[in-house]
Design an enzyme around this catalytic site. Structure first.
Site, PDB file in Angstrom:
ATOM      1  N   GLY A 141      77.214  23.094  -5.455  1.00 25.01           N
ATOM      2  CA  GLY A 141      76.393  24.222  -5.912  1.00 25.01           C
ATOM      3  C   GLY A 141      76.934  25.562  -5.417  1.00 25.01           C
TER       4      GLY A 141
ATOM      5  N   ARG B 145      81.040  19.059  -9.281  1.00 26.61           N
ATOM      6  CA  ARG B 145      80.528  18.064  -8.340  1.00 26.61           C
ATOM      7  C   ARG B 145      81.295  16.743  -8.371  1.00 26.61           C
ATOM      8  NH1 ARG B 145      76.099  19.637  -5.656  1.00 26.61           N
ATOM      9  NH2 ARG B 145      74.666  21.135  -6.600  1.00 26.61           N
TER      10      ARG B 145
ATOM     11  N   ASP C 200      77.640  19.198   2.834  1.00 27.49           N
ATOM     12  CA  ASP C 200      77.879  18.035   3.693  1.00 27.49           C
ATOM     13  C   ASP C 200      78.644  16.933   2.974  1.00 27.49           C
ATOM     14  OD1 ASP C 200      75.609  17.770   2.118  1.00 27.49           O
ATOM     15  OD2 ASP C 200      74.508  16.549   3.543  1.00 27.49           O
ATOM     16  N   ASP C 201      78.279  16.643   1.726  1.00 27.40           N
ATOM     17  CA  ASP C 201      78.971  15.566   1.010  1.00 27.40           C
ATOM     18  C   ASP C 201      80.437  15.931   0.738  1.00 27.40           C
ATOM     19  OD1 ASP C 201      76.826  13.773   0.865  1.00 27.40           O
ATOM     20  OD2 ASP C 201      75.989  14.795  -0.880  1.00 27.40           O
TER      21      ASP C 201
ATOM     22  N   LYS D 170      79.612  25.382   3.299  1.00 29.00           N
ATOM     23  CA  LYS D 170      78.877  26.115   2.253  1.00 29.00           C
ATOM     24  C   LYS D 170      77.608  25.392   1.872  1.00 29.00           C
ATOM     25  CE  LYS D 170      78.478  24.431  -1.259  1.00 29.00           C
ATOM     26  NZ  LYS D 170      78.357  23.638  -2.501  1.00 29.00           N
ATOM     27  N   THR D 171      76.559  26.033   1.651  1.00 25.96           N
ATOM     28  CA  THR D 171      75.376  25.591   0.902  1.00 25.96           C
ATOM     29  C   THR D 171      74.202  26.517   1.195  1.00 25.96           C
ATOM     30  OG1 THR D 171      73.787  23.878   0.377  1.00 25.96           O
ATOM     31  CG2 THR D 171      74.640  23.773   2.602  1.00 25.96           C
TER      32      THR D 171
ATOM     33  N   ASP E 210      71.346  25.592   0.984  1.00 24.99           N
ATOM     34  CA  ASP E 210      70.285  24.740   1.531  1.00 24.99           C
ATOM     35  C   ASP E 210      70.133  24.883   3.046  1.00 24.99           C
ATOM     36  OD1 ASP E 210      70.274  23.900  -1.057  1.00 24.99           O
ATOM     37  OD2 ASP E 210      71.032  21.894  -0.665  1.00 24.99           O
TER      38      ASP E 210
ATOM     39  N   TYR F 139      45.239  34.948  -9.374  1.00 25.23           N
ATOM     40  CA  TYR F 139      46.081  33.760  -9.516  1.00 25.23           C
ATOM     41  C   TYR F 139      46.462  33.156  -8.166  1.00 25.23           C
ATOM     42  CZ  TYR F 139      47.119  35.163 -14.349  1.00 25.23           C
ATOM     43  OH  TYR F 139      47.033  35.507 -15.667  1.00 25.23           O
TER      44      TYR F 139
ATOM     45  N   ARG G  33      67.273  21.287  -1.767  1.00 20.68           N
ATOM     46  CA  ARG G  33      67.439  19.833  -1.847  1.00 20.68           C
ATOM     47  C   ARG G  33      66.490  19.150  -0.878  1.00 20.68           C
ATOM     48  NH1 ARG G  33      71.609  17.389  -4.465  1.00 20.68           N
ATOM     49  NH2 ARG G  33      73.195  18.959  -4.198  1.00 20.68           N
TER      50      ARG G  33
ATOM     51  N   GLU H 231      61.745  22.034  -2.635  1.00 20.09           N
ATOM     52  CA  GLU H 231      62.009  21.178  -3.803  1.00 20.09           C
ATOM     53  C   GLU H 231      62.120  19.701  -3.437  1.00 20.09           C
ATOM     54  OE1 GLU H 231      65.618  21.904  -6.001  1.00 20.09           O
ATOM     55  OE2 GLU H 231      66.897  21.530  -4.279  1.00 20.09           O
TER      56      GLU H 231
ATOM     57  N   GLU I  63      68.464  31.555  -9.246  1.00 22.92           N
ATOM     58  CA  GLU I  63      68.425  33.031  -9.178  1.00 22.92           C
ATOM     59  C   GLU I  63      69.152  33.576  -7.955  1.00 22.92           C
ATOM     60  OE1 GLU I  63      65.998  30.969  -9.549  1.00 22.92           O
ATOM     61  OE2 GLU I  63      64.720  31.569 -11.207  1.00 22.92           O
ATOM     62  N   GLY I  64      69.241  32.758  -6.900  1.00 23.27           N
ATOM     63  CA  GLY I  64      69.794  33.289  -5.647  1.00 23.27           C
ATOM     64  C   GLY I  64      71.188  32.782  -5.316  1.00 23.27           C
ATOM     65  N   ARG I  65      71.642  31.777  -6.040  1.00 26.24           N
ATOM     66  CA  ARG I  65      72.899  31.129  -5.608  1.00 26.24           C
ATOM     67  C   ARG I  65      74.134  31.978  -5.875  1.00 26.24           C
ATOM     68  NH1 ARG I  65      73.065  24.919  -7.307  1.00 26.24           N
ATOM     69  NH2 ARG I  65      73.719  25.870  -9.259  1.00 26.24           N
TER      70      ARG I  65
HETATM   71  P1  FBP Z   1      75.061  22.059  -2.645  1.00 28.86           P
HETATM   72  O1  FBP Z   1      74.414  21.055  -1.749  1.00 28.86           O
HETATM   73  O2  FBP Z   1      76.198  21.527  -3.403  1.00 28.86           O
HETATM   74  O3  FBP Z   1      75.395  23.333  -1.940  1.00 28.86           O
HETATM   75  O4  FBP Z   1      73.985  22.467  -3.761  1.00 28.86           O
HETATM   76  C1  FBP Z   1      72.766  22.970  -3.397  1.00 28.86           C
HETATM   77  C2  FBP Z   1      71.790  23.046  -4.548  1.00 28.86           C
HETATM   78  O5  FBP Z   1      71.615  24.391  -4.926  1.00 28.86           O
HETATM   79  C3  FBP Z   1      70.457  22.409  -4.157  1.00 28.86           C
HETATM   80  O6  FBP Z   1      69.611  23.323  -3.504  1.00 28.86           O
HETATM   81  C4  FBP Z   1      69.941  21.922  -5.491  1.00 28.86           C
HETATM   82  O7  FBP Z   1      69.080  20.821  -5.335  1.00 28.86           O
HETATM   83  C5  FBP Z   1      71.186  21.524  -6.219  1.00 28.86           C
HETATM   84  O8  FBP Z   1      72.212  22.321  -5.698  1.00 28.86           O
HETATM   85  C6  FBP Z   1      71.107  21.726  -7.715  1.00 28.86           C
HETATM   86  O9  FBP Z   1      72.243  21.208  -8.304  1.00 28.86           O
HETATM   87  P2  FBP Z   1      72.862  21.652  -9.690  1.00 28.86           P
HETATM   88  O10 FBP Z   1      73.526  22.964  -9.474  1.00 28.86           O
HETATM   89  O11 FBP Z   1      73.861  20.602  -9.982  1.00 28.86           O
HETATM   90  O12 FBP Z   1      71.748  21.756 -10.671  1.00 28.86           O
END
Ligand code: FBP
Length: 545
Positions: free
Chosen positions: A77, A141, A171-172, A198-199, A201, A239, A248, A307, A421-423
């Site tokens: 991601g 991925r 991590d993976d 990187k992530t 998360d 609301y 994740r 999530e 939106e934030g990635r």
């Molecule tokens: P990484 O673990 O590869 O950094 O991805 C994080 C993430 O943004 C998670 O927060 C989310 O669950 C997942 O990727 C969504 O995956 P995709 O981009 O394949 O829809």
């Protein structure tokens, strides 16, 4: 490419580096290391890269280096700052020798296997400095795990005379980087592999890796929008906003956003698990707060939902573990069952206790749990609409309470999911500096002939000049975990610590935040201005330090 005024100004930003990286560097090696758990198993699987020392860089004397060709991969991601890792790596190898070259493999690890690449020259790099996104070379991925893939990768690495490969991933992906490093070392191919944390998360961290890059910017971006929603909520007062946040499995993003914005309800998956809560317990918790606020005339509020929540409900977790094994073993048979009958097929073939839980879940959630694992075997939690599931169940509970005279109020919900939106937001100063330093650090690890290391930059709550850079053996972060029905060596995921300061800060304050309206509106990320506004990193990192 046409650019906004901010992009033009931002392109000229010179990321800050740790003092030790500003000139010539000397390497200091520490004691041999051990994996965090399962030492014998990890040592057996990584005989060539296990036990290596920690590495720290200090200022040294100038030295001549041969030109080096380096490959880089963006994996998984997107996370803000990836382009700065690449520009730091580029500047680093060019500083060591101006004839060094950088090659980017396209669309993730698959680019290495399929021999899709481009050379990253100075004019390309300059277009991407301090920008968000991974679009310079794209990401993917594909899981690098087979000998066939490693050998195909070797062909192109040899063809391009590449000495080292930098894999920027979570991590993976870093687990796979370590497997690849071990393989190339065992075969004596002379190709080094370096990982980079990187992530968004925030779950790739430990004593030596203080944070994964992108977490800072992504959380600030979500917190800005959550703050805007809170202000809207406090203006209209009609609301309840249910906001699901990416991350994740781990709830770090949700926790950080809660600390920044002080919502009325914050769910933390790790706590739900520790307290052995059921879905009904979670719903009752939210409904109780909604009812208490309604009794004071406040029919509005915000709820933050990680999530991965669903995976943390112990009964659902057990179900997922069985489904993972069951689906790994029966993939072909499952795929042959018509879609409309797959739910029943699962119910008929798993243990009675798990079948009962599975049958009780709403159709959409059940389907997601049994379908579409990502290439690393993870349930794609971003596709499960937990925020809607919860608000629906809360609505039902409140109606029941109303009938019993226990609730007087109006409940109307709005739903949001913040993740994509934030990635790719433009990296904050912290991420711009941190990423550039991580990339630069990778160049020094390569020059020192290291492999199987992750680039590390520490002391990150101090000014950048005082950051400590070096390398951490990836095997040090590993343990054995069950994946797709088999025990595998993997980097241990860092979940929210329930005795850690960030969570305890939430715990101390959440009752007040639930009963009163204490919203904080952080506003947008600032790139120019006073240091306390522009350079401060996450509350999580500050509290952890
Ligand atoms: P990484 O673990 O590869 O950094 O991805 C994080 C993430 O943004 C998670 O927060 C989310 O669950 C997942 O990727 C969504 O995956 P995709 O981009 O394949 O829809």
């Amino acid at each position: 490419m046409s650019k906004s005024a901010l992009q033009v100004a931002r392109a000229a930003y010179q990321p800050k580096l740790p003092k030790a990286l500003k000139g010539a560097v000397k390497i200091q090696e520490g004691n041999p290391t051990q994996s965090v758990a399962d030492q014998d198993a990890i040592k057996g699987l990584f005989p060539n890269t296990y036990g290596m020392p920690l590495i720290k860089f200090v200022e040294g004397d100038e030295q001549a280096y041969e030109p080096m060709n380096v490959g880089v991969i963006l994996s998984g991601g997107q996370a803000p700052g990836g382009h700065n890792v690449i520009s730091g790596l580029f500047d680093g190898i060019k500083r060591l020798n101006k004839d060094s070259r950088l090659f980017g493999f396209l669309m993730g690890p698959g680019g290495l296997v399929d021999h899709k690449y481009m050379e990253l020259t100075a004019d390309i790099i300059d277009e991407y400095r301090n920008t968000g996104g991974f679009d310079i070379i794209g990401s993917g991925r594909t899981k690098l795990e087979t000998v066939e893939q490693f050998e195909k990768g070797l062909q192109i690495l040899r063809e391009l005379n590449i000495k080292a490969l930098v894999i920027i991933g979570g991590d993976d992906s870093n687990t796979n980087a370590c497997v690849l490093a071990e393989y190339y070392k065992a075969k004596d191919y002379g190709i080094q592999v370096i990982g980079c944390p990187k992530t968004i998360d925030g779950d790739l961290k430990n004593d030596m890796i203080e944070t994964s890059f992108g977490f800072d910017t992504a959380c600030k971006t979500y917190a800005e929008v959550i703050g805007n929603i809170e202000r809207d909520c406090n203006s209209a007062r009609k609301y309840w906003h249910f906001i699901k946040l990416m991350g994740r499995s781990a709830s770090h993003v949700t926790l950080e956003c809660a600390l920044q914005t002080q919502p009325n309800v914050t769910l933390i998956g790790e706590e739900v698990e520790a307290q052995n809560q059921t879905l009904d317990d979670v719903v009752t918790y939210i409904a109780t707060i909604v009812a208490a606020r309604a009794a004071k005339g406040m029919n509005f509020g915000t709820v933050l939902v990680p999530e991965g929540l669903i995976e943390f409900i112990p009964a659902v977790k057990k179900l997922i573990a069985e489904l993972n094994d069951f689906l790994a073993k029966n993939a072909a048979a499952f795929a042959a069952v018509p879609a409309a009958q797959q739910r029943q097929y699962v119910i008929d073939n798993i243990s009675a206790a798990n079948a009962a839980i599975y049958a009780s879940l709403p159709e959409g959630v059940a389907r997601q749990l049994s379908l579409d694992r990502d290439p690393h075997g993870n349930v794609q939690v971003s596709l499960i609409e937990t925020e809607k599931l919860l608000s629906e169940m809360v609505g039902k509970k409140l109606s029941a309470w109303k009938a019993e005279g226990k609730y007087v109020g109006k409940f109307a919900a709005q739903h949001h999911f913040f993740g994509y939106e934030g990635r790719c937001a433009a990296p904050s100063n912290f991420d711009a500096d941190y990423c550039y330093s991580l990339g630069y650090t990778a160049s020094v690890l390569i020059a020192a002939g290291k492999t199987g290391y992750m680039s590390s930059v520490r002391n990150t709550t101090a000014p950048a000049a005082e950051w400590i850079s070096g390398g951490v053996p990836i095997t040090m972060m590993m343990n054995m975990e069950r994946r797709n029905g088999e025990m595998k060596p993997v980097i241990q995921k860092a979940l929210v610590k329930l005795d850690g300061k960030p969570f305890l800060t939430l715990k101390q304050n959440r009752e007040t935040w639930a009963n009163d309206t204490c919203f904080v509106y952080p506003g947008p990320i600032q790139y120019f201005g006073p240091s306390e506004v522009c350079d401060t990193t996450t509350k999580t990192l500050q509290l952890e330090k």
